[in-house]
Design a protein around this motif. Sequence first.
Motif, PDB file in Angstrom:
ATOM      1  N   ALA A  88       0.845  -1.199   0.000  1.00  0.00           N
ATOM      2  CA  ALA A  88       0.000   0.000   0.000  1.00  0.00           C
ATOM      3  C   ALA A  88       0.878   1.247   0.000  1.00  0.00           C
ATOM      4  N   HIS A  89       1.971   1.184   0.735  1.00  0.00           N
ATOM      5  CA  HIS A  89       2.899   2.319   0.782  1.00  0.00           C
ATOM      6  C   HIS A  89       3.484   2.580  -0.611  1.00  0.00           C
ATOM      7  N   TYR A  90       3.886   1.481  -1.265  1.00  0.00           N
ATOM      8  CA  TYR A  90       4.466   1.611  -2.612  1.00  0.00           C
ATOM      9  C   TYR A  90       3.462   2.246  -3.576  1.00  0.00           C
ATOM     10  N   LEU A  91       2.231   1.718  -3.552  1.00  0.00           N
ATOM     11  CA  LEU A  91       1.234   2.243  -4.502  1.00  0.00           C
ATOM     12  C   LEU A  91       0.820   3.670  -4.149  1.00  0.00           C
ATOM     13  N   GLY A  92       0.573   3.904  -2.863  1.00  0.00           N
ATOM     14  CA  GLY A  92       0.049   5.208  -2.445  1.00  0.00           C
ATOM     15  C   GLY A  92       1.107   6.296  -2.422  1.00  0.00           C
ATOM     16  N   LYS A  93       2.232   6.002  -1.721  1.00  0.00           N
ATOM     17  CA  LYS A  93       3.226   7.061  -1.502  1.00  0.00           C
ATOM     18  C   LYS A  93       4.252   7.156  -2.634  1.00  0.00           C
ATOM     19  N   VAL A  94       4.670   6.000  -3.155  1.00  0.00           N
ATOM     20  CA  VAL A  94       5.722   6.041  -4.180  1.00  0.00           C
ATOM     21  C   VAL A  94       5.105   6.277  -5.566  1.00  0.00           C
ATOM     22  N   MET A  95       4.103   5.467  -5.912  1.00  0.00           N
ATOM     23  CA  MET A  95       3.510   5.584  -7.257  1.00  0.00           C
ATOM     24  C   MET A  95       2.361   6.605  -7.301  1.00  0.00           C
ATOM     25  N   ARG A  96       1.896   7.023  -6.138  1.00  0.00           N
ATOM     26  CA  ARG A  96       0.807   8.034  -6.033  1.00  0.00           C
ATOM     27  C   ARG A  96      -0.415   7.664  -6.867  1.00  0.00           C
ATOM     28  N   VAL A  97      -0.861   6.421  -6.708  1.00  0.00           N
ATOM     29  CA  VAL A  97      -2.028   5.991  -7.493  1.00  0.00           C
ATOM     30  C   VAL A  97      -3.299   6.652  -6.970  1.00  0.00           C
ATOM     31  N   LYS A  98      -4.254   6.793  -7.878  1.00  0.00           N
ATOM     32  CA  LYS A  98      -5.544   7.385  -7.498  1.00  0.00           C
ATOM     33  C   LYS A  98      -6.651   6.443  -7.972  1.00  0.00           C
ATOM     34  N   THR A  99      -7.846   6.690  -7.482  1.00  0.00           N
ATOM     35  CA  THR A  99      -9.003   5.897  -7.894  1.00  0.00           C
ATOM     36  C   THR A  99      -9.092   5.896  -9.430  1.00  0.00           C
ATOM     37  N   GLY A 100      -9.288   4.718  -9.976  1.00  0.00           N
ATOM     38  CA  GLY A 100      -9.415   4.604 -11.436  1.00  0.00           C
ATOM     39  C   GLY A 100      -8.122   4.192 -12.122  1.00  0.00           C
ATOM     40  N   ASP A 101      -6.982   4.319 -11.441  1.00  0.00           N
ATOM     41  CA  ASP A 101      -5.714   3.921 -12.063  1.00  0.00           C
ATOM     42  C   ASP A 101      -5.648   2.409 -12.258  1.00  0.00           C
ATOM     43  N   THR A 102      -4.854   2.018 -13.252  1.00  0.00           N
ATOM     44  CA  THR A 102      -4.693   0.584 -13.532  1.00  0.00           C
ATOM     45  C   THR A 102      -3.446   0.040 -12.849  1.00  0.00           C
ATOM     46  N   ILE A 103      -3.592  -1.114 -12.207  1.00  0.00           N
ATOM     47  CA  ILE A 103      -2.468  -1.810 -11.571  1.00  0.00           C
ATOM     48  C   ILE A 103      -2.460  -3.229 -12.133  1.00  0.00           C
ATOM     49  N   ILE A 104      -1.284  -3.735 -12.441  1.00  0.00           N
ATOM     50  CA  ILE A 104      -1.186  -5.115 -12.916  1.00  0.00           C
ATOM     51  C   ILE A 104      -0.813  -6.002 -11.733  1.00  0.00           C
ATOM     52  N   VAL A 105      -1.589  -7.038 -11.516  1.00  0.00           N
ATOM     53  CA  VAL A 105      -1.327  -7.909 -10.369  1.00  0.00           C
ATOM     54  C   VAL A 105      -1.181  -9.366 -10.798  1.00  0.00           C
ATOM     55  N   CYS A 106      -0.317 -10.076 -10.084  1.00  0.00           N
ATOM     56  CA  CYS A 106      -0.089 -11.506 -10.319  1.00  0.00           C
ATOM     57  C   CYS A 106      -0.227 -12.222  -8.990  1.00  0.00           C
ATOM     58  N   ASP A 107      -0.662 -13.490  -9.042  1.00  0.00           N
ATOM     59  CA  ASP A 107      -0.792 -14.241  -7.791  1.00  0.00           C
ATOM     60  C   ASP A 107       0.073 -15.501  -7.776  1.00  0.00           C
ATOM     61  N   ASP A 108       0.908 -15.682  -8.789  1.00  0.00           N
ATOM     62  CA  ASP A 108       1.775 -16.858  -8.882  1.00  0.00           C
ATOM     63  C   ASP A 108       0.974 -18.156  -9.040  1.00  0.00           C
ATOM     64  N   GLN A 109      -0.316 -18.034  -9.367  1.00  0.00           N
ATOM     65  CA  GLN A 109      -1.143 -19.231  -9.554  1.00  0.00           C
ATOM     66  C   GLN A 109      -1.931 -19.142 -10.859  1.00  0.00           C
ATOM     67  N   THR A 110      -2.685 -18.043 -11.003  1.00  0.00           N
ATOM     68  CA  THR A 110      -3.583 -17.955 -12.159  1.00  0.00           C
ATOM     69  C   THR A 110      -3.013 -17.095 -13.269  1.00  0.00           C
ATOM     70  N   GLY A 111      -1.978 -16.320 -12.992  1.00  0.00           N
ATOM     71  CA  GLY A 111      -1.385 -15.489 -14.034  1.00  0.00           C
ATOM     72  C   GLY A 111      -1.420 -14.014 -13.691  1.00  0.00           C
ATOM     73  N   GLU A 112      -1.573 -13.227 -14.751  1.00  0.00           N
ATOM     74  CA  GLU A 112      -1.456 -11.771 -14.617  1.00  0.00           C
ATOM     75  C   GLU A 112      -2.791 -11.112 -14.942  1.00  0.00           C
ATOM     76  N   TRP A 113      -3.182 -10.156 -14.118  1.00  0.00           N
ATOM     77  CA  TRP A 113      -4.496  -9.515 -14.234  1.00  0.00           C
ATOM     78  C   TRP A 113      -4.368  -8.002 -14.261  1.00  0.00           C
ATOM     79  N   ALA A 114      -5.283  -7.372 -14.979  1.00  0.00           N
ATOM     80  CA  ALA A 114      -5.405  -5.915 -14.879  1.00  0.00           C
ATOM     81  C   ALA A 114      -6.429  -5.640 -13.783  1.00  0.00           C
ATOM     82  N   SER A 115      -6.149  -4.628 -12.995  1.00  0.00           N
ATOM     83  CA  SER A 115      -7.101  -4.262 -11.952  1.00  0.00           C
ATOM     84  C   SER A 115      -7.205  -2.750 -11.914  1.00  0.00           C
ATOM     85  N   SER A 116      -8.260  -2.249 -11.282  1.00  0.00           N
ATOM     86  CA  SER A 116      -8.294  -0.790 -11.126  1.00  0.00           C
ATOM     87  C   SER A 116      -8.494  -0.423  -9.668  1.00  0.00           C
TER      88      SER A 116
END
Length: 260
Positions: A39-67
């Motif tokens: 959360a620190h990385y996304l909020g303070k370092v990357m300064r993400v805001k509502t609506g921004d796209t983040i790519i997430v992986c879970d090491d099981q199902t693959g790679e996902w786009a999220s907002s």
Amino acid sequence: MSVEPSPRTPAWPPKSAPRLFVEHRLEEGFTITLDGPQAHYLGKVMRVKTGDTIIVCDDQTGEWASSVVDAAKRSVTLRIAERLRPRESVPDLWLCPALLKKDRFDIVLEKATELGVARIQPIITRRCVADKLNQARARTITTEAAEQCARTALPEMGEPLKLEAMLKQWPDDRTLLFADEQGGESAAKVFRDNNKAALIIGPEGGFDDAERAAIRAHPLAQPISLGPRILRAETAAIAALSIWMSVAGDWAGYKNSGTE
Ligand code: SAH
């Protein structure tokens, strides 16, 4: 003249979107909340805001786009939108590096992840200067390396094992490619016939004679040479992994489809 983007280049998600491995299992429509350092990385370092796209992986199902649906001070909530790629298939190579001084071993962890290993199994030998590994730190290094180079799978991390113990419990279907600066077959020649294998790399001071003899006596061992120069352990690991990937792994026959 304006340059049209290649039709194969997806405009979304943007290339600059942050990538993260998360602890949650991912599925379309799920909502996940990240806290702590993520959360620190996304909020303070990357300064993400509502609506921004983040790519997430879970090491099981693959790679996902999220907002981002909520970006608070200590937590960021994401809604999982669509799967971009399934989890990659990982070439069946393990790296068994002797523990090294901390910063040198960090390099091995980072580079082995980038180069695409399936598993890292640290070994403790008589000339090792370290006999412990901070697993949480090791996990952070491999995860950051995977995020940075867009892997969708993390390498498995084994607990350090004494060399003798590792040899004793060795699976009977996996070749032990032994990087031996005192002599062996040319690496590329041996690797070509071994696509289910593990690479053994010694510590800064090398293996002692008894250890070399014990590895060589193992029925699945194949001593290999990485050329006429004595390489530092981390260089030997990087060089051997690269050769294996290019003759037996997923660099062999790989052609970039030119979407960049
Ligand atoms: N015994 C050496 C140094 C060992 S180098 C000395 O002190 O002089 C560390 C490890 O890297 C070795 O144990 C071996 O696994 C690997 N290595 C380095 N150079 C190599 C080469 N030319 N061929 C094969 N393996 C090598």
